[in-house]
Structures are given as structure tokens and as C-alpha cells.
Design a protein around this motif. Structure first.
Motif, PDB file in Angstrom:
ATOM      1  N   ILE A 211       0.839  -1.198   0.000  1.00 60.39           N
ATOM      2  CA  ILE A 211       0.000   0.000   0.000  1.00 60.39           C
ATOM      3  C   ILE A 211       0.876   1.251   0.000  1.00 60.39           C
ATOM      4  O   ILE A 211       0.672   2.177  -0.792  1.00 60.39           O
ATOM      5  CB  ILE A 211      -0.936   0.005   1.236  1.00 60.39           C
ATOM      6  N   PHE A 212       1.921   1.236   0.839  1.00 56.67           N
ATOM      7  CA  PHE A 212       2.756   2.433   0.931  1.00 56.67           C
ATOM      8  C   PHE A 212       3.619   2.650  -0.307  1.00 56.67           C
ATOM      9  O   PHE A 212       3.963   3.776  -0.635  1.00 56.67           O
ATOM     10  CB  PHE A 212       3.587   2.422   2.221  1.00 56.67           C
ATOM     11  N   ARG A 213       3.930   1.572  -1.034  1.00 53.76           N
ATOM     12  CA  ARG A 213       4.617   1.742  -2.311  1.00 53.76           C
ATOM     13  C   ARG A 213       3.759   2.551  -3.279  1.00 53.76           C
ATOM     14  O   ARG A 213       4.265   3.280  -4.116  1.00 53.76           O
ATOM     15  CB  ARG A 213       4.908   0.379  -2.942  1.00 53.76           C
ATOM     16  N   GLY A 214       2.445   2.371  -3.171  1.00 50.93           N
ATOM     17  CA  GLY A 214       1.528   3.149  -4.007  1.00 50.93           C
ATOM     18  C   GLY A 214       1.360   4.575  -3.483  1.00 50.93           C
ATOM     19  O   GLY A 214       1.211   5.513  -4.265  1.00 50.93           O
ATOM     20  N   LEU A 215       1.395   4.711  -2.165  1.00 51.61           N
ATOM     21  CA  LEU A 215       1.148   6.037  -1.572  1.00 51.61           C
ATOM     22  C   LEU A 215       2.287   7.021  -1.824  1.00 51.61           C
ATOM     23  O   LEU A 215       2.058   8.202  -2.057  1.00 51.61           O
ATOM     24  CB  LEU A 215       0.961   5.921  -0.060  1.00 51.61           C
ATOM     25  N   ARG A 216       3.525   6.513  -1.780  1.00 49.32           N
ATOM     26  CA  ARG A 216       4.667   7.446  -1.800  1.00 49.32           C
ATOM     27  C   ARG A 216       4.724   8.335  -3.039  1.00 49.32           C
ATOM     28  O   ARG A 216       4.850   9.558  -2.891  1.00 49.32           O
ATOM     29  CB  ARG A 216       5.972   6.670  -1.588  1.00 49.32           C
ATOM     30  N   PRO A 217       4.629   7.777  -4.255  1.00 50.14           N
ATOM     31  CA  PRO A 217       4.631   8.691  -5.416  1.00 50.14           C
ATOM     32  C   PRO A 217       3.424   9.627  -5.425  1.00 50.14           C
ATOM     33  O   PRO A 217       3.535  10.780  -5.859  1.00 50.14           O
ATOM     34  CB  PRO A 217       4.594   7.755  -6.621  1.00 50.14           C
ATOM     35  N   ALA A 218       2.286   9.148  -4.903  1.00 50.08           N
ATOM     36  CA  ALA A 218       1.092   9.998  -4.876  1.00 50.08           C
ATOM     37  C   ALA A 218       1.308  11.191  -3.947  1.00 50.08           C
ATOM     38  O   ALA A 218       0.863  12.306  -4.232  1.00 50.08           O
ATOM     39  CB  ALA A 218      -0.123   9.187  -4.429  1.00 50.08           C
ATOM     40  N   VAL A 219       2.014  10.973  -2.837  1.00 48.90           N
ATOM     41  CA  VAL A 219       2.311  12.065  -1.905  1.00 48.90           C
ATOM     42  C   VAL A 219       3.108  13.155  -2.609  1.00 48.90           C
ATOM     43  O   VAL A 219       2.846  14.348  -2.454  1.00 48.90           O
ATOM     44  CB  VAL A 219       3.093  11.530  -0.677  1.00 48.90           C
ATOM     45  N   VAL A 220       4.083  12.732  -3.431  1.00 48.23           N
ATOM     46  CA  VAL A 220       4.887  13.718  -4.155  1.00 48.23           C
ATOM     47  C   VAL A 220       3.980  14.546  -5.082  1.00 48.23           C
ATOM     48  O   VAL A 220       4.103  15.772  -5.145  1.00 48.23           O
ATOM     49  CB  VAL A 220       6.016  13.030  -4.949  1.00 48.23           C
ATOM     50  N   ALA A 221       3.048  13.865  -5.755  1.00 48.86           N
ATOM     51  CA  ALA A 221       2.118  14.601  -6.624  1.00 48.86           C
ATOM     52  C   ALA A 221       1.280  15.580  -5.812  1.00 48.86           C
ATOM     53  O   ALA A 221       1.007  16.701  -6.251  1.00 48.86           O
ATOM     54  CB  ALA A 221       1.215  13.619  -7.370  1.00 48.86           C
ATOM     55  N   LEU A 222       0.917  15.175  -4.600  1.00 46.76           N
ATOM     56  CA  LEU A 222       0.101  16.047  -3.742  1.00 46.76           C
ATOM     57  C   LEU A 222       0.878  17.265  -3.262  1.00 46.76           C
ATOM     58  O   LEU A 222       0.288  18.224  -2.778  1.00 46.76           O
ATOM     59  CB  LEU A 222      -0.422  15.263  -2.531  1.00 46.76           C
ATOM     60  N   ILE A 223       2.208  17.221  -3.357  1.00 49.73           N
ATOM     61  CA  ILE A 223       3.007  18.401  -3.002  1.00 49.73           C
ATOM     62  C   ILE A 223       3.261  19.259  -4.244  1.00 49.73           C
ATOM     63  O   ILE A 223       3.336  20.479  -4.160  1.00 49.73           O
ATOM     64  CB  ILE A 223       4.334  17.983  -2.344  1.00 49.73           C
ATOM     65  N   VAL A 224       3.373  18.607  -5.410  1.00 49.52           N
ATOM     66  CA  VAL A 224       3.635  19.359  -6.644  1.00 49.52           C
ATOM     67  C   VAL A 224       2.457  20.286  -6.957  1.00 49.52           C
ATOM     68  O   VAL A 224       2.653  21.446  -7.341  1.00 49.52           O
ATOM     69  CB  VAL A 224       3.892  18.394  -7.833  1.00 49.52           C
ATOM     70  N   VAL A 225       1.243  19.803  -6.765  1.00 49.21           N
ATOM     71  CA  VAL A 225       0.067  20.619  -7.109  1.00 49.21           C
ATOM     72  C   VAL A 225      -0.010  21.928  -6.297  1.00 49.21           C
ATOM     73  O   VAL A 225      -0.111  22.994  -6.893  1.00 49.21           O
ATOM     74  CB  VAL A 225      -1.232  19.786  -7.013  1.00 49.21           C
ATOM     75  N   PRO A 226       0.080  21.877  -4.950  1.00 50.50           N
ATOM     76  CA  PRO A 226       0.069  23.163  -4.224  1.00 50.50           C
ATOM     77  C   PRO A 226       1.254  24.045  -4.571  1.00 50.50           C
ATOM     78  O   PRO A 226       1.176  25.273  -4.435  1.00 50.50           O
ATOM     79  CB  PRO A 226       0.108  22.757  -2.752  1.00 50.50           C
TER      80      PRO A 226
END
Lengths: 183, 176
Positions: free
Chosen positions: B108-123
Motif C-alpha cells: 500500500i505504501f509503495r503506491g502512496l509514496r509517489p502519490a504524496v509527491v504529486a500532492l506536493i507538486v500541485v500546491p
């Protein structure tokens, strides 16, 4: 010793954390991962992911989590680790407390202060840079292990940017995505 | 009154997922609609709380608490806003260190980690847009990012230099 370090580190984070939670990330990362090595960069990414799913500001979440983990990893029992949590969370709020109480006193003078305004002409663009740095620092081999990571990143970016999905939903979908892609 | 404040901020702290700014509409609804503070005062507080260092949601809770009930009020409001996330994260920290090694959690966390980066790029993009970057300020932002990312310079220095630079340039401009 570790308690003093935690206290001092989170005082610093509370005092220099300009520009909101995301801009604070690179500051937190620099202190807790690079300088003190309390948690690894992957763990730090995990904390950010957890923060997105749970209530409350990221600054408080990270202080609580890292305060616990740092003391726990240093080999102390759960009771003392909880103390670490309390100390870090208290420390990150302390500068706010002092500043707000002082400023409440001089509120009307502070509101349109030209020095504050001038300082922000520099701080505003810098905090964009701070957020960018947080993202760049997390784009490493530990977080992007193969092409599937880039797929997830791309999908999460488009869903957030174009379709304005809520971060909680993104985290939820990414978790399911991870389960399926790495089955 | 302090008890009501405490409970109100506990509620605010519990129901805001996804960062401090998510708290805003909730805080506004709770305190403005109850008539504790006027809309104009709230906007002023918001602007000042934003220009202070530290956690925005904590800053605004302390401001409001102080306005309403002095130092006791500010302590109570800040405690209320922090307590829910403190309790939840502490529970996760106690629990997570034990399940971290679990294969499924790891997937699950392997999937979460790249998504977290995307969630920082947007703001980051949103902040760049709302800061109204010119080529000069874009240069400051780029320099700040590169100095932290590649040169490993502490963000503390970047903040100090940016604030000082802003002060010098801003005050010079006004004199002319």
C-alpha cells in the motif's frame, strides 16, 4: 538528551516555518531526516501520507509522530516515547503562542506594517521554492522504485490538478493502486 | 465559555482532513456564525495569522482564543485544535511501527509514496500562480529550491535571507 534535541528542533521548525504546511515540509525534512537521522526519507514520506489522511495540520502531525518515533528508535520504552511526542508538539506551537500574544497586543499596528509587507515580497517567492524543494527531495529512488511509481505519480497529479479530487481520496486510491500493481 | 470554546475547537480539529487551510471554512462557520467575532475581524486575523511563522491553524486558534477570553482562551482553543490530531497520530505511531514490516502494508505504501509527491507538486504550482511570479521572483523561487535540493542548504537560511532581501528591496522602493 534526545528530549532536548527534539524540543530545540521543533522550536526552530515553529519559528521558521513560513508559508504553510507544504513549505514547512522541507524544513522538517532537513531537520529530522538529514540533520538528526531520526527517521528515514521513506518513513518521512509515509508520515506525510498519513498526515493527508488524518485530521489536523501537517506540522502538528509530524511533530507528534516524529517525537514518538525518534525516542522509540533511540531505545526508550513507550511511556517515554509518548513524552517525546508531547514535547515535540508543545515545542512546535510555543513560538506561535509567544508571537501571537505579543502581536495581539499591537494588532492594529502590525496589520499594515510596511516592514512586514516588505519582508513578504521576499518570503512569498521563497516559500514557492520551499514547496518545490520538498517535492524534489522526495523524488528519490526510495519513493520511485520502478515505472509503476511514475504511473501512480502521473495519475495522482492529473486527478488532483485537473479533476480537483480531494487529497484523502487520492491517498485512498493510491493505496488501492499500490495493492493491485504490486500484487 | 472556555469549555464551549474547547469543544468547538475539538470539533474543528477533528473534522478537518488534509491540512490547516481545510480548517478555515469550518472555523469561520463556527466562530463568525455564532457572533463571537465579525466577518471583517476574522479576515484581518486570517491575514495576520498567515504572515506569522508556525502552524497556520494553531496561529488562528490562539488569535481567536485570545480575542475572546485572553490567555486562558488562547490555551484552550489551541489545545482543542491540536488534541484530536495528536491523539490519532500517537495511536498510529504506536501501532504503525508494528505493522510497517507487513507485506500488504508495504505494498500500500509503495503506491502512496509517489502519490504524496504529486500532492506536493500541485500546491507548489498553485502557490506559484497566486504569488504572481515575475521573472525576478521566479528566480528567487528557483534559487531557493535548488539551494535546498542540490546544495543541501537549510531552509532556515533561505527564509532569513529571503525576508532580509525583501525588507531591503521593499523599503528602498518605497523611499523612491
Amino acid at each position: 538528551m534526545i528530549f532536548l534535541q527534539l524540543f530545540w528542533t521543533y522550536i526552530k521548525i515553529g519559528l521558521f516555518g513560513f508559508g504553510g504546511g507544504y513549505a514547512m515540509l522541507s524544513l522538517i525534512q532537513d531537520e529530522v531526516v538529514d540533520k538528526h537521522g531520526w527517521i528515514s526519507l521513506q518513513e518521512f514520506t509515509d508520515v506525510v501520507a498519513i498526515s493527508q489522511m488524518t485530521p489536523g495540520p501537517i506540522g502538528v502531525n509530524s511533530a507528534t509522530y516524529i517525537g514518538y518515533t525518534a525516542v522509540h528508535n533511540a531505545g526508550y520504552a513507550a511511556g517515554l516515547s509518548i513524552c517525546g511526542s508531547c514535547i515535540a508538539t508543545f515545542a512546535v506551537c510555543l513560538p506561535s503562542f509567544i508571537l501571537v500574544l505579543v502581536i495581539s497586543y499591537y494588532f492594529n499596528r502590525f496589520k499594515q506594517n510596511r516592514y512586514v509587507e516588505a519582508a513578504f515580497t521576499g518570503l512569498r517567492p521563497a516559500s514557492v521554492g520551499l514547496i518545490a524543494a520538498a517535492a524534489l527531495l522526495l523524488m528519490n529512488r526510495g519513493n520511485f522504485i520502478d515505472y509503476k511509481s511514475f504511473l501512480i505519480f502521473g495519475a495522482a497529479f492529473i486527478l488532483t490538478w485537473k479533476f480537483k479530487l480531494h487529497p484523502v481520496l487520492i491517498i485512498f486510491l493510491a493505496g488501492i493502486g499500490g495493492l493491485i500493481l504490486y500484487w | 465559555m472556555c469549555w464551549t470554546l474547547f469543544l468547538t475547537f475539538i470539533r474543528i480539529g477533528t473534522f478537518t482532513i488534509g491540512g490547516g487551510y481545510a480548517m478555515l471554512p469550518l472555523i469561520e462557520r463556527e466562530v463568525v456564525n455564532r457572533g463571537w467575532i465579525t466577518k471583517e475581524d476574522f479576515i484581518d486575523l486570517f491575514a495576520v495569522a498567515q504572515s506569522l511563522p508556525g502552524i497556520f491553524a494553531v496561529n488562528i486558534s490562539i488569535f481567536l482564543g485570545y480575542r475572546l477570553k485572553g490567555i486562558r482562551g488562547s490555551t484552550v482553543c489551541a489545545l482543542g485544535a491540536i488534541l484530536p490530531s495528536f491523539v490519532i497520530i500517537l495511536a498510529i505511531a504506536l501501532f504503525f511501527t508494528q505493522i510497517q514490516e507487513n507485506v500488504w502494508v508495504e505494498k500500500i505504501f509503495r503506491g502512496l509514496r509517489p502519490a504524496v509527491v504529486a500532492l506536493i507538486v500541485v500546491p507548489c504550482i498553485t502557490a506559484a500562480q497566486s504569488a504572481g511570479l515575475t521573472w525576478q521572483t521566479a528566480l528567487i523561487a528557483t534559487a531557493a529550491a535548488l539551494l535546498i535540493w542540490l546544495a543541501g542548504i537549510s531552509p532556515v537560511y533561505i527564509i532569513v535571507v529571503a525576508a532580509t532581501g525583501g525588507l531591503i528591496c521593499g523599503l528602498n522602493k518605497k523611499k523612491q
